[in-house]
Design a protein around this motif. Structure first.
Motif, PDB file in Angstrom:
ATOM      1  N   VAL A   1       0.853  -1.200   0.000  1.00 25.83           N
ATOM      2  CA  VAL A   1       0.000   0.000   0.000  1.00 25.83           C
ATOM      3  C   VAL A   1       0.882   1.240   0.000  1.00 25.83           C
ATOM      4  CG1 VAL A   1      -1.674   1.356   1.330  1.00 25.83           C
ATOM      5  CG2 VAL A   1      -1.929  -1.121   1.169  1.00 25.83           C
ATOM      6  N   LYS A   2       1.871   1.254   0.881  1.00 25.13           N
ATOM      7  CA  LYS A   2       2.758   2.417   0.981  1.00 25.13           C
ATOM      8  C   LYS A   2       3.518   2.641  -0.321  1.00 25.13           C
ATOM      9  CE  LYS A   2       3.444   2.169   5.964  1.00 25.13           C
ATOM     10  NZ  LYS A   2       4.416   1.932   7.048  1.00 25.13           N
ATOM     11  N   SER A   3       4.022   1.566  -0.919  1.00 31.75           N
ATOM     12  CA  SER A   3       4.793   1.731  -2.157  1.00 31.75           C
ATOM     13  C   SER A   3       3.892   2.184  -3.306  1.00 31.75           C
ATOM     14  CB  SER A   3       5.546   0.455  -2.519  1.00 31.75           C
ATOM     15  OG  SER A   3       4.672  -0.585  -2.875  1.00 31.75           O
ATOM     16  N   ARG A   4       2.660   1.658  -3.381  1.00 27.22           N
ATOM     17  CA  ARG A   4       1.746   2.092  -4.443  1.00 27.22           C
ATOM     18  C   ARG A   4       1.353   3.546  -4.258  1.00 27.22           C
ATOM     19  NH1 ARG A   4      -2.405  -3.053  -5.326  1.00 27.22           N
ATOM     20  NH2 ARG A   4      -0.808  -4.486  -6.081  1.00 27.22           N
ATOM     21  N   LEU A   5       1.100   3.944  -3.011  1.00 24.61           N
ATOM     22  CA  LEU A   5       0.746   5.333  -2.747  1.00 24.61           C
ATOM     23  C   LEU A   5       1.924   6.246  -3.087  1.00 24.61           C
ATOM     24  CD1 LEU A   5      -1.440   7.240  -1.716  1.00 24.61           C
ATOM     25  CD2 LEU A   5      -0.562   6.890   0.586  1.00 24.61           C
ATOM     26  N   HIS A   6       3.112   5.840  -2.678  1.00 23.14           N
ATOM     27  CA  HIS A   6       4.319   6.613  -2.982  1.00 23.14           C
ATOM     28  C   HIS A   6       4.509   6.735  -4.493  1.00 23.14           C
ATOM     29  CE1 HIS A   6       8.369   8.199  -2.610  1.00 23.14           C
ATOM     30  NE2 HIS A   6       8.765   7.273  -3.472  1.00 23.14           N
ATOM     31  N   LYS A   7       4.353   5.623  -5.188  1.00 21.31           N
ATOM     32  CA  LYS A   7       4.531   5.623  -6.641  1.00 21.31           C
ATOM     33  C   LYS A   7       3.493   6.512  -7.322  1.00 21.31           C
ATOM     34  CE  LYS A   7       5.085   2.529 -10.585  1.00 21.31           C
ATOM     35  NZ  LYS A   7       5.146   1.134 -11.021  1.00 21.31           N
ATOM     36  N   ALA A   8       2.238   6.422  -6.881  1.00 19.19           N
ATOM     37  CA  ALA A   8       1.169   7.236  -7.462  1.00 19.19           C
ATOM     38  C   ALA A   8       1.456   8.722  -7.256  1.00 19.19           C
ATOM     39  CB  ALA A   8      -0.175   6.862  -6.855  1.00 19.19           C
ATOM     40  N   LEU A   9       1.833   9.085  -6.048  1.00 17.62           N
ATOM     41  CA  LEU A   9       2.113  10.491  -5.755  1.00 17.62           C
ATOM     42  C   LEU A   9       3.348  10.978  -6.506  1.00 17.62           C
ATOM     43  CD1 LEU A   9       1.286  10.573  -1.943  1.00 17.62           C
ATOM     44  CD2 LEU A   9      -0.132  11.352  -3.852  1.00 17.62           C
ATOM     45  N   LYS A  10       4.330  10.109  -6.666  1.00 23.38           N
ATOM     46  CA  LYS A  10       5.543  10.454  -7.415  1.00 23.38           C
ATOM     47  C   LYS A  10       5.207  10.716  -8.887  1.00 23.38           C
ATOM     48  CE  LYS A  10      10.199   8.718  -8.339  1.00 23.38           C
ATOM     49  NZ  LYS A  10      11.124   7.594  -8.132  1.00 23.38           N
ATOM     50  N   ILE A  11       4.383   9.849  -9.463  1.00 21.85           N
ATOM     51  CA  ILE A  11       3.959  10.024 -10.860  1.00 21.85           C
ATOM     52  C   ILE A  11       3.205  11.344 -11.020  1.00 21.85           C
ATOM     53  CG2 ILE A  11       2.361   9.163 -12.625  1.00 21.85           C
ATOM     54  CD1 ILE A  11       3.086   6.302 -11.642  1.00 21.85           C
ATOM     55  N   MET A  12       2.272  11.593 -10.094  1.00 20.88           N
ATOM     56  CA  MET A  12       1.486  12.816 -10.173  1.00 20.88           C
ATOM     57  C   MET A  12       2.370  14.052  -9.982  1.00 20.88           C
ATOM     58  SD  MET A  12      -1.902  11.503  -8.156  1.00 20.88           S
ATOM     59  CE  MET A  12      -2.838  13.010  -8.336  1.00 20.88           C
ATOM     60  N   ARG A  13       3.314  13.984  -9.049  1.00 22.46           N
ATOM     61  CA  ARG A  13       4.227  15.101  -8.801  1.00 22.46           C
ATOM     62  C   ARG A  13       5.068  15.397 -10.042  1.00 22.46           C
ATOM     63  NH1 ARG A  13       6.995  13.037  -4.840  1.00 22.46           N
ATOM     64  NH2 ARG A  13       5.390  13.507  -3.335  1.00 22.46           N
ATOM     65  N   LYS A  14       5.577  14.336 -10.671  1.00 23.85           N
ATOM     66  CA  LYS A  14       6.418  14.498 -11.857  1.00 23.85           C
ATOM     67  C   LYS A  14       5.622  15.158 -12.983  1.00 23.85           C
ATOM     68  CE  LYS A  14       9.770  11.595 -12.978  1.00 23.85           C
ATOM     69  NZ  LYS A  14      10.465  10.378 -13.371  1.00 23.85           N
ATOM     70  N   LYS A  15       4.379  14.734 -13.172  1.00 23.61           N
ATOM     71  CA  LYS A  15       3.542  15.317 -14.222  1.00 23.61           C
ATOM     72  C   LYS A  15       3.197  16.766 -13.896  1.00 23.61           C
ATOM     73  CE  LYS A  15       1.832  10.986 -15.880  1.00 23.61           C
ATOM     74  NZ  LYS A  15       1.089  10.544 -17.007  1.00 23.61           N
ATOM     75  N   LEU A  16       2.962  17.055 -12.613  1.00 25.75           N
ATOM     76  CA  LEU A  16       2.696  18.437 -12.214  1.00 25.75           C
ATOM     77  C   LEU A  16       3.904  19.329 -12.469  1.00 25.75           C
ATOM     78  CD1 LEU A  16       0.695  18.290  -8.870  1.00 25.75           C
ATOM     79  CD2 LEU A  16       0.011  19.404 -10.978  1.00 25.75           C
ATOM     80  N   GLU A  17       5.090  18.825 -12.109  1.00 27.27           N
ATOM     81  CA  GLU A  17       6.315  19.597 -12.336  1.00 27.27           C
ATOM     82  C   GLU A  17       6.528  19.842 -13.820  1.00 27.27           C
ATOM     83  OE1 GLU A  17       9.293  17.305 -10.331  1.00 27.27           O
ATOM     84  OE2 GLU A  17       8.697  18.052  -8.349  1.00 27.27           O
ATOM     85  N   HIS A  18       6.250  18.833 -14.637  1.00 25.29           N
ATOM     86  CA  HIS A  18       6.391  18.980 -16.079  1.00 25.29           C
ATOM     87  C   HIS A  18       5.430  20.043 -16.600  1.00 25.29           C
ATOM     88  CE1 HIS A  18       6.923  18.088 -20.297  1.00 25.29           C
ATOM     89  NE2 HIS A  18       5.613  17.902 -20.412  1.00 25.29           N
ATOM     90  N   ASN A  19       4.167  19.973 -16.152  1.00 25.24           N
ATOM     91  CA  ASN A  19       3.178  20.962 -16.572  1.00 25.24           C
ATOM     92  C   ASN A  19       3.546  22.354 -16.089  1.00 25.24           C
ATOM     93  OD1 ASN A  19       1.768  18.880 -17.715  1.00 25.24           O
ATOM     94  ND2 ASN A  19       0.191  18.792 -16.129  1.00 25.24           N
TER      95      ASN A  19
END
Length: 177
Positions: A145-163
């Motif tokens: 659960v922790k790794s999936r949540l971390h991965k999801a937030l990391k993906i979203m953060r990366k896309k936000l930074e790109h945008n």
């Protein structure tokens, strides 16, 4: 506890989770009904962690429907509902416009996540479940659960930074908007 009391105690959580995952009120209502039909056909009185068990059934129903109909994901923004719920007080037009833009951006980011990651984010932030409850609901270890949540937030953060960097480059190149 009677079946009616069980339904009254958990139907809002089940509906909210289904609606958030499916972004369609009718599908969420139908699945909520199906979840309780499934629950009542089982020996629910002997289940130790009733909420987690019911939420796992709801999540499985949602994931099964999403797998059957992948085009469902593009029908509605899953954040529109959240925005409507939080816009109860009167706000300025500027605030409403900014909130709608942010909600649309978050909705777009969440829709891009794989189902497993979206399920964890949904249960954590919409269902307000603890890591242990999510683990029990999805029948996965807490570490997963922790790794999936971390991965999801990391993906979203990366896309936000790109945008964000895209908009900054656009602002520098063309002047202020």
């Amino acid at each position: 506890m009677t079946e009616r009391e069980l339904f009254d105690a958990y139907n809002k959580d089940v509906y909210r989770t289904c609606y958030y995952m499916l972004r369609n009120a009718q599908d969420a209502e139908d699945l909520c009904h199906d979840v309780f039909v499934t629950v009542f056909r089982q020996d629910w009185r002997n289940v130790e962690h009733t909420r987690a068990w019911i939420m796992r059934i709801a999540m499985n129903h949602c994931l099964n429907l999403l797998r059957r109909n992948q085009t469902q994901r593009d029908k509605q923004s899953q954040v529109e509902w959240l925005h409507e719920q939080t816009t109860a007080s009167v706000k300025s037009v500027d605030t409403i416009v900014l909130e709608k833009a942010a909600a649309a951006e978050w909705g777009k980011l969440l829709r891009q996540l794989p189902d497993k990651l979206m399920a964890v984010v949904t249960l954590r932030y919409i269902g307000e479940m603890s890591m242990a409850e999510i683990a029990e609901t999805l029948k996965i270890p807490v570490g997963t659960v922790k790794s999936r949540l971390h991965k999801a937030l990391k993906i979203m953060r990366k896309k936000l930074e790109h945008n964000h960097s895209f908009w900054l480059k656009g602002e520098n190149q063309y002047g202020s908007f």
